[in-house]
Design a protein around this motif. Structure first.
Motif, mmCIF file in Angstrom:
data_model
loop_
_atom_site.group_PDB
_atom_site.id
_atom_site.type_symbol
_atom_site.label_atom_id
_atom_site.label_comp_id
_atom_site.label_asym_id
_atom_site.label_seq_id
_atom_site.Cartn_x
_atom_site.Cartn_y
_atom_site.Cartn_z
ATOM 1 N N TYR A 184 0.836 -1.204 0.000
ATOM 2 C CA TYR A 184 0.000 0.000 0.000
ATOM 3 C C TYR A 184 0.867 1.249 0.000
ATOM 4 O O TYR A 184 1.831 1.365 0.761
ATOM 5 C CB TYR A 184 -0.911 -0.008 1.222
ATOM 6 C CG TYR A 184 -1.735 1.248 1.404
ATOM 7 C CD1 TYR A 184 -2.782 1.536 0.540
ATOM 8 C CD2 TYR A 184 -1.462 2.134 2.448
ATOM 9 C CE1 TYR A 184 -3.549 2.675 0.712
ATOM 10 C CE2 TYR A 184 -2.220 3.275 2.629
ATOM 11 C CZ TYR A 184 -3.266 3.538 1.752
ATOM 12 O OH TYR A 184 -4.011 4.686 1.925
ATOM 13 N N VAL A 185 0.525 2.182 -0.876
ATOM 14 C CA VAL A 185 1.210 3.470 -0.956
ATOM 15 C C VAL A 185 0.221 4.550 -0.547
ATOM 16 O O VAL A 185 -0.859 4.671 -1.138
ATOM 17 C CB VAL A 185 1.743 3.737 -2.379
ATOM 18 C CG1 VAL A 185 2.416 5.105 -2.449
ATOM 19 C CG2 VAL A 185 2.702 2.633 -2.808
ATOM 20 N N GLU A 186 0.561 5.325 0.451
ATOM 21 C CA GLU A 186 -0.330 6.380 0.942
ATOM 22 C C GLU A 186 -0.570 7.402 -0.161
ATOM 23 O O GLU A 186 0.349 7.869 -0.825
ATOM 24 C CB GLU A 186 0.288 7.076 2.160
ATOM 25 C CG GLU A 186 -0.672 7.982 2.911
ATOM 26 C CD GLU A 186 -1.782 7.224 3.608
ATOM 27 O OE1 GLU A 186 -2.944 7.699 3.571
ATOM 28 O OE2 GLU A 186 -1.507 6.157 4.193
ATOM 29 N N SER A 187 -1.839 7.715 -0.368
ATOM 30 C CA SER A 187 -2.217 8.628 -1.443
ATOM 31 C C SER A 187 -2.398 10.044 -0.923
ATOM 32 O O SER A 187 -2.891 10.246 0.194
ATOM 33 C CB SER A 187 -3.519 8.152 -2.089
ATOM 34 O OG SER A 187 -4.104 9.170 -2.859
ATOM 35 N N PRO A 188 -2.041 11.059 -1.733
ATOM 36 C CA PRO A 188 -2.298 12.444 -1.353
ATOM 37 C C PRO A 188 -3.735 12.869 -1.662
ATOM 38 O O PRO A 188 -4.044 14.068 -1.673
ATOM 39 C CB PRO A 188 -1.295 13.228 -2.202
ATOM 40 C CG PRO A 188 -1.133 12.409 -3.430
ATOM 41 C CD PRO A 188 -1.263 10.972 -2.985
ATOM 42 N N CYS A 208 -9.796 12.159 -7.996
ATOM 43 C CA CYS A 208 -9.684 12.668 -6.629
ATOM 44 C C CYS A 208 -10.757 12.055 -5.737
ATOM 45 O O CYS A 208 -11.921 11.940 -6.120
ATOM 46 C CB CYS A 208 -9.825 14.190 -6.616
ATOM 47 S SG CYS A 208 -8.683 15.042 -7.732
ATOM 48 N N SER A 209 -10.335 11.663 -4.536
ATOM 49 C CA SER A 209 -11.271 11.058 -3.592
ATOM 50 C C SER A 209 -10.689 11.125 -2.190
ATOM 51 O O SER A 209 -9.472 11.032 -2.006
ATOM 52 C CB SER A 209 -11.538 9.599 -3.971
ATOM 53 O OG SER A 209 -12.313 8.941 -2.990
ATOM 54 N N ALA A 210 -11.567 11.284 -1.199
ATOM 55 C CA ALA A 210 -11.130 11.217 0.190
ATOM 56 C C ALA A 210 -10.836 9.779 0.598
ATOM 57 O O ALA A 210 -10.135 9.537 1.582
ATOM 58 C CB ALA A 210 -12.204 11.816 1.103
ATOM 59 N N HIS A 211 -11.348 8.831 -0.163
ATOM 60 C CA HIS A 211 -11.111 7.417 0.090
ATOM 61 C C HIS A 211 -9.802 7.004 -0.559
ATOM 62 O O HIS A 211 -9.317 7.653 -1.486
ATOM 63 C CB HIS A 211 -12.270 6.590 -0.476
ATOM 64 C CG HIS A 211 -12.326 5.181 0.014
ATOM 65 N ND1 HIS A 211 -11.716 4.141 -0.651
ATOM 66 C CD2 HIS A 211 -12.914 4.637 1.099
ATOM 67 C CE1 HIS A 211 -11.934 3.010 0.008
ATOM 68 N NE2 HIS A 211 -12.664 3.286 1.068
ATOM 69 N N TRP A 212 -9.199 5.914 -0.096
ATOM 70 C CA TRP A 212 -7.923 5.480 -0.668
ATOM 71 C C TRP A 212 -8.086 4.818 -2.026
ATOM 72 O O TRP A 212 -7.106 4.650 -2.757
ATOM 73 C CB TRP A 212 -7.194 4.545 0.291
ATOM 74 C CG TRP A 212 -7.888 3.254 0.605
ATOM 75 C CD1 TRP A 212 -8.828 3.034 1.570
ATOM 76 C CD2 TRP A 212 -7.684 1.987 -0.037
ATOM 77 N NE1 TRP A 212 -9.231 1.710 1.571
ATOM 78 C CE2 TRP A 212 -8.535 1.046 0.595
ATOM 79 C CE3 TRP A 212 -6.864 1.549 -1.070
ATOM 80 C CZ2 TRP A 212 -8.603 -0.292 0.220
ATOM 81 C CZ3 TRP A 212 -6.920 0.208 -1.456
ATOM 82 C CH2 TRP A 212 -7.782 -0.698 -0.814
#
Length: 306
Positions: A184-188, A208-212
């Motif tokens: 897993y790579v943390e998304s901005p 774009c999304s607040a979800h991963w």
């Protein structure tokens, strides 16, 4: 020119393709591969493509292949393989679709080409997979469990160290008895989709999304994105590694630059069209006719076996 549009459902995408074909003086007929068959008594080529009688289309564009049993999908892909062997240009052909629909093969080919991507594993043993998850979790890392043949962000689960707590690997029964895992790579808050056509990146957007998970089908919103040389070059390399005529490349910002997550061989572009000033279907059709079909005709001298 008659172009078969292989799809298991008609809608916005097929209408766009048909419109672009008409603009080039060509006819686009939608055909479900499930309705095609092998019939060696029917014609010299042994295929029956609905709407084409004893003839073959001049070219084919693949928009979708319906799911089914292993045997059914094998024959449907076999029809695409046969068309290529018979001199009909298929866009993307069966080999490219097989490379991209199987995420484990996609990962192997990207890795072999030296394309940056998250570390990836695929294994059948639940015990081995659980040990991997435990080891990654102990190091404070999470993994994403994905269906091998999944799309649109469906079935994705985070395991390992998730928000500071250990999440074990679930039963693999729902995943076909196989663990396909990516670190897993943390998304901005966004990722990129870049469309490559004929070896060239032509358009990009941010999802774009607040979800991963950033797929449009999972609620993400689209916005324009600059097609930087870095994004374009990486997407083009990924498409070339899988030998795709056209591909949607998903990329995520990483600590040392963009990472390729997935390569989509039957890419949708309805969301991308919202932020792209030119008609994407026209770009696909132009590449099919001007490059792929033209090359096929040049190779055969413009003649097909009678």
């Amino acid at each position: 020119m008659r172009v078969a549009i292989f799809t298991d459902e008609t809608g916005w995408h097929t209408r766009q393709i048909q419109q672009a074909l008409r603009a080039r003086g060509a006819e686009g007929r939608c055909v479900d591969l499930a309705d095609c068959r092998i019939d060696t008594a029917a014609s010299w080529h042994g295929l029956v493509i609905p709407g084409y009688g004893r003839e073959l289309p001049d070219a084919a564009l693949v928009r979708g292949i319906a799911g089914g049993s292993f045997e059914q999908v094998t024959v449907r892909l076999g029809v695409l393989h046969a068309l290529r062997e018979l001199g009909v240009p298929v866009y993307n052909d069966a080999r490219a679709i097989e490379r991209s629909v199987d995420k484990s093969m996609t990962s192997l080919l990207l890795h072999a080409a030296g394309i940056p991507m998250p570390p990836t594993w695929a294994m059948e043993s639940p015990a081995q997979a659980q040990r991997l998850v435990t080891r990654e979790s102990a190091a404070g890392r999470a993994l994403v469990l994905k269906p091998l043949f999944g799309s649109q962000g469906k079935g994705l689960r985070r395991v390992g160290c998730v928000d500071g707590a250990h999440v074990p690997l679930p039963s693999l029964k729902a995943y076909g008895g196989l663990a396909y895992l990516q670190r897993y790579v943390e998304s901005p808050g966004f990722d990129w989709r870049v469309l490559v056509v004929g070896g060239r990146a032509i358009a990009a957007m941010r999802r774009c999304s607040a979800h991963w998970i950033h797929n449009l089908k999972q609620g993400a919103k689209v916005e324009p994105a600059a097609l930087t040389p870095e994004l374009a070059t990486l997407a083009e390399r990924a498409a070339a590694a899988l030998q795709m005529d056209y591909a949607g490349i998903d990329l995520l910002p990483g600590a040392d630059g963009p990472l390729v997550l997935e390569v989509n061989g039957v890419a949708a572009w309805q969301g991308l069209q919202r932020v792209t000033p030119f008609p994407i279907a026209r770009a696909l059709v132009d590449d099919l006719l001007d490059r792929k079909l033209a090359a096929a005709r040049a190779a055969t001298g413009g003649a097909r076996r009678a």
